[in-house]
Design an enzyme around this catalytic site. Structure first.
Site, PDB file in Angstrom:
ATOM      1  CG  HIS A 343      -2.090  -0.875   1.411  1.00 21.08           C
ATOM      2  ND1 HIS A 343      -3.357  -0.695   0.583  1.00 21.08           N
ATOM      3  CD2 HIS A 343      -2.150  -2.291   1.776  1.00 21.08           C
ATOM      4  CE1 HIS A 343      -3.891  -1.847   0.904  1.00 21.08           C
ATOM      5  NE2 HIS A 343      -3.173  -2.578   1.732  1.00 21.08           N
ATOM      6  CE  LYS A 521      -6.225  13.959   0.124  1.00 22.91           C
ATOM      7  NZ  LYS A 521      -6.474  12.670  -0.624  1.00 22.91           N
ATOM      8  NE  ARG A 522      -3.223  10.250  10.226  1.00 25.73           N
ATOM      9  CZ  ARG A 522      -3.082   9.268  11.228  1.00 25.73           C
ATOM     10  NH1 ARG A 522      -4.169   8.284  11.413  1.00 25.73           N
ATOM     11  NH2 ARG A 522      -2.177   9.372  12.035  1.00 25.73           N
ATOM     12  CE  LYS A 527      -2.294  10.831   3.109  1.00 21.95           C
ATOM     13  NZ  LYS A 527      -2.867  10.020   2.212  1.00 21.95           N
ATOM     14  CB  THR A 629     -10.196   4.805  -1.238  1.00 20.58           C
ATOM     15  OG1 THR A 629      -9.795   5.257   0.134  1.00 20.58           O
ATOM     16  CG2 THR A 629      -9.400   3.726  -1.701  1.00 20.58           C
TER      17      THR A 629
END
Ligand code: NBG
Length: 792
Positions: A343, A521-522, A527, A629
């Site tokens: 992942h 998101k985290r 990110k 996702t």
């Protein structure tokens, strides 16, 4: 249903309607719903035993489940019935739904994927079991104090968990430590410490209630109950010490997201749930088989990341030490059972245990790992090593012990082949396969977005939740203004709902006509929430200077937690909050730009935010986000994506069409190339007056006037390092945002583009993903309709 609820209130909760609290009503409702799963569950188990040669075992350290009342009621098709039964009883169904704790036994995407997979396995009637840990404390609760993240223990089990069945009789001894005794060619592990793993089962029912599988979570308890002798001597602490130590193993979820922890406890957690699961599945197998060699025909064991990678050596240990097989045969059998999903490529997330530590906790397993390594090196002298520089590489171990290894998006799988596992891929060229992630449309459209869901059903019928590709039927409607109006109206309902919630919880009144631009998101540097907030400041500067220009009003919404030990991520959170408090109080731009960052982002909050989004931020440094996702959930709910060519964004863009996706930024290859230029960040910042200004404002303390040096670290790092290339992508990001502004000015254009997203992402259903695993990795099929009917 009314009677069923009342019966539970009375006989399971011991309350009469006159004295029942919300908790009592919610429990009674949940138990009444749970009753309805039990028959299909028994039926499925029976068919599984009688008709299905093979079962899937999904081993995952995390299951990010969220609430279940609505999900179960919807899957059983009894939502309306439940609602009206409660209303007859004078209760508000929605209030009860909101009373349920959000089961957060996971950190983010990896855990939520596991939960979506459970839903799809049940919907597809594939006999399967999920195995994990029943953490007493799930992911920490996040609060903001002075804009800074503060973590509090999460306590979802403080109340009884309505959905589970305790199985005190299903319990295994899990050993640690000690040494290995070798005698006449046989190895005997004499452990030093033993805890019990006890099963708690939650039935997971699929769409329309035809099939249910089991999620079996393990709880740790002491082998010996507490020490009465010590207690009688008056040494109360000593009396419960071993109990406390044992229970520690399933006490907390590690709040790490993609960073390695060097903790012995973490290793013990991994072995604890893996060993319990392997023992359990072997016991089930031996109930109706004599020859352990046939295990691969009966069990497909999927390792969700490397956390359960010790499954390989554990299986080998059982086959050799307990069943007397020889090592080569045992390794071969284990490999035919195992699949491994990777992942992430982030080096810090690749698990590595010091050899001395693994040897201390699991001495026999370390010996077996040496044997596995020896055979791999003998067959392939150029193979990368599992044991390397005093470490045990769990990625290499998982790869070598699995018959299939998969990445989670097309791009990610290519990178798995060309980077982390390049050498192993050369040696085993058919082992790596791709399975692009997916999401369950039951929760992520039907459940969370009733307005859109009802509209879709009116247009194309009610087959889509089980066959999401049917959404294609909406594509021709992109030219139908009547339908687009309805589509927009559904979005509007969701945006109003979110606005009300923001007013209630954050005390901020936001404008539902503005573009809702959401990044949830985290919090992680790759990110690039940082790039988003820098762009927000740049936009504010321009709006403030020229407030009467034709701006598209925006509400920027953030959500997400940082790992408690991840300092930079926590600084980014603080910066967002500091910037919010300046911008949200600027009278000049108050109708143009607002920032909202509600604390404690979780599955439930996602279900509220995603349906209300206009723009989905998927802006990671290319090559870093394995799949994503959230990106799929937004597109399905009719948000447009602004994103880089990373992870599953690539495939989403292919499906929805380049013209319906706001693409920007360096590609994964360009990122690597750019990094080779010394001073690339400085060069980029010097070329961007807009970014320079923003960085100067932050550095001068514009957003922290009482502590102007607060963000010198962040700013200095951007100039000098900027490993995630925020500076290099900043200008194109800013300009692409302005393209989004332009498109948003025409509601007709925007909603046609949004509709194309909803209509085109049926492929991203986790049903499709699970079919892929079943075909390419597990070699299992679903129960047939004939099986289902025969047993009904
Ligand atoms: C995450 C990736 C995401 C991906 C999910 C599910 C880990 C280690 N990885 O991009 O960062 O969508 O896994 O595959 O949590």
């Amino acid at each position: 249903m009314k009677n069923e609820i009342l019966a539970h209130l009375r006989y399971s909760l011991g309350k009469d309607a006159g004295h029942a609290s919300i908790y009592d009503w919610r429990m009674a409702l949940s138990l009444a719903l749970r009753d309805k799963i039990v028959d299909p569950w028994f039926r499925s188990t029976k068919i599984g035993y009688e008709k299905q040669p093979k079962r899937v075992y999904y081993l995952s350290m995390e299951f990010l489940i969220g609430r279940l009342v609505e999900d179960v009621a919807a899957n059983l098709g009894v939502e309306d019935e439940a609602r009206s039964a409660l209303s007859d009883l004078g209760q508000d169904y929605d209030l009860l739904v909101r009373d349920e704790p959000d089961a957060a036994l996971g950190n983010g995407g990896l855990g939520r994927l596991a939960a979506c997979f459970m839903d799809s396995l049940a919907t597809l009637a594939i006999p399967a079991m999920g195995y994990g840990i029943r953490y007493e404390h799930g992911l920490f609760e996040q609060d903001f104090v002075d804009g800074q993240q503060v973590e509090k223990a999460e306590t979802w089990l403080a109340q009884r968990h309505a959905w589970e069945f305790e199985r005190p009789e299903v319990s295994y001894r899990i050993n640690f430590g000690g040494h290995v005794h070798h005698h006449e060619g046989k190895a005997e592990w004499r452990p030093h410490e033993t805890v019990l793993a006890t099963a708690f089962d939650t039935p997971v029912v699929g769409w329309q209630g035809k099939w249910a599988n089991t999620l079996r979570l393990w709880s740790a308890c002491p082998q010996k109950e507490f020490d009465l002798a010590s207690f009688n001597r008056g040494d109360y602490l000593a009396a419960s010490r071993s109990e406390a130590l044992a229970r520690t193993i399933s006490r907390v979820l590690y709040p790490d997201d993609t960073t390695e922890t060097g903790k012995e406890l973490r290793l013990k957690q991994e072995y604890f749930f893996t060993a319990a699961s392997i023992h359990d599945l072997i016991r089930r197998f031996l109930d109706d088989h004599d020859d352990i060699r046939a295990l691969p025909e009966a069990a497909a064991i999927q390792l969700n990341d490397t956390h359960p990678a010790i499954a390989g050596p554990e299986l080998v240990r059982i086959l050799v030490d307990l069943h007397g097989l020889d090592m080569d045969e045992a390794i071969d059998i284990a490999r035919r059972c195992l699949g491994y999903t990777n992942h992430t490529l982030l080096p810090e997330a690749l698990e590595r245990w010091p050899e001395w530590l693994l040897g201390r906790v699991l001495p026999r397993h370390l010996e077996i790992i040496h044997q596995i390594e020896g055979r791999q090196q003998a067959d392939h002298p150029d193979s990368p090593r599992i044991l390397d520089h005093g470490n045990v590489n769990m990625g290499e171990l998982a790869f070598i012990m699995a018959h299939k290894v998969n990445g989670v998006s097309a791009l990610h799988t290519d990178l798995v082949k060309s980077t982390v596992f390049a050498d192993l891929h050369r040696i085993h060229p058919t082992r790596i396969v791709n399975q692009t992630n997916g999401i369950t449309p039951r929760r992520w459209l039907h459940g969370c977005n009733p307005a859109l869901s009802a509209l879709i059903t009116r247009k194309i019928g009610d087959g889509w939740p089980a066959d999401l590709e049917q959404l294609r039927g909406l594509r021709p409607l992109a030219g139908d203004t009547g339908f687009l109006d309805e589509f927009q109206a559904a979005k509007r309902v969701n945006k109003e709902q979110l606005s009300n919630w923001v007013a209630e919880t954050c005390g901020l009144s936001i404008n539902p006509d503005a573009m809702f631009d959401i990044q949830i998101k985290r919090i992680h540097e790759y990110k690039r929430q940082l790039m988003n907030i820098l762009e927000t400041i740049a936009l504010w500067n321009e709006m403030h200077a020229n407030p009467h220009a034709d701006w598209t009003p925006r509400v920027k919404i953030f959500g997400g937690k940082a790992a408690p030990g991840y300092h930079v991520a926590k600084e980014i959170i603080r910066l967002i909050n500091d910037v919010a408090s300046v911008i949200n109080t600027d009278p000049v731009t108050k109708d143009l730009l607002q920032i909202v960052y509600p604390p404690n982002y979780n599955v439930t909050m996602a279900e509220l935010l995603i349906p209300a989004a206009d723009l989905s931020e998927q802006i990671s440094t290319a090559g870093k986000e394995a799949s994503g996702t959230g990106n799929m959930k937004f597109a399905l709910n009719g948000a447009l994506t602004i994103g880089t060519l990373d992870g599953a964004n690539v495939e989403i863009r292919e499906h929805v069409g380049a013209e319906n996706f706001f693409l920007f930024g360096l590609t994964a290859e360009e990122v690597v190339e750019r990094r080779s230029h010394p001073g690339y960040a400085r060069t980029a910042i010097e070329a961007s007056p807009r970014l320079q200004k923003v960085l100067a404002q932050i550095a001068e303390g514009r957003f922290a006037p009482h502590d102007p040096g607060r963000y010198h670290g962040i700013v200095g790092n951007l100039w000098d390092h900027d490993h995630f290339l925020v500076s290099c992508d900043f200008d194109t990001y800013f300009n692409t945002q302005r393209r989004a502004d332009e498109a948003f000015k025409s509601p007709a254009i925007w909603s046609a583009m949004a509709l194309c997203n909803t209509a085109s992402v049926g492929w991203f259903s986790s049903d499709r993903t699970i079919r892929g695993y079943a075909r390419d990795i597990w070699n299992v099929g679903p129960a047939t309709n004939a099986d289902l009917e025969q047993s009904a």
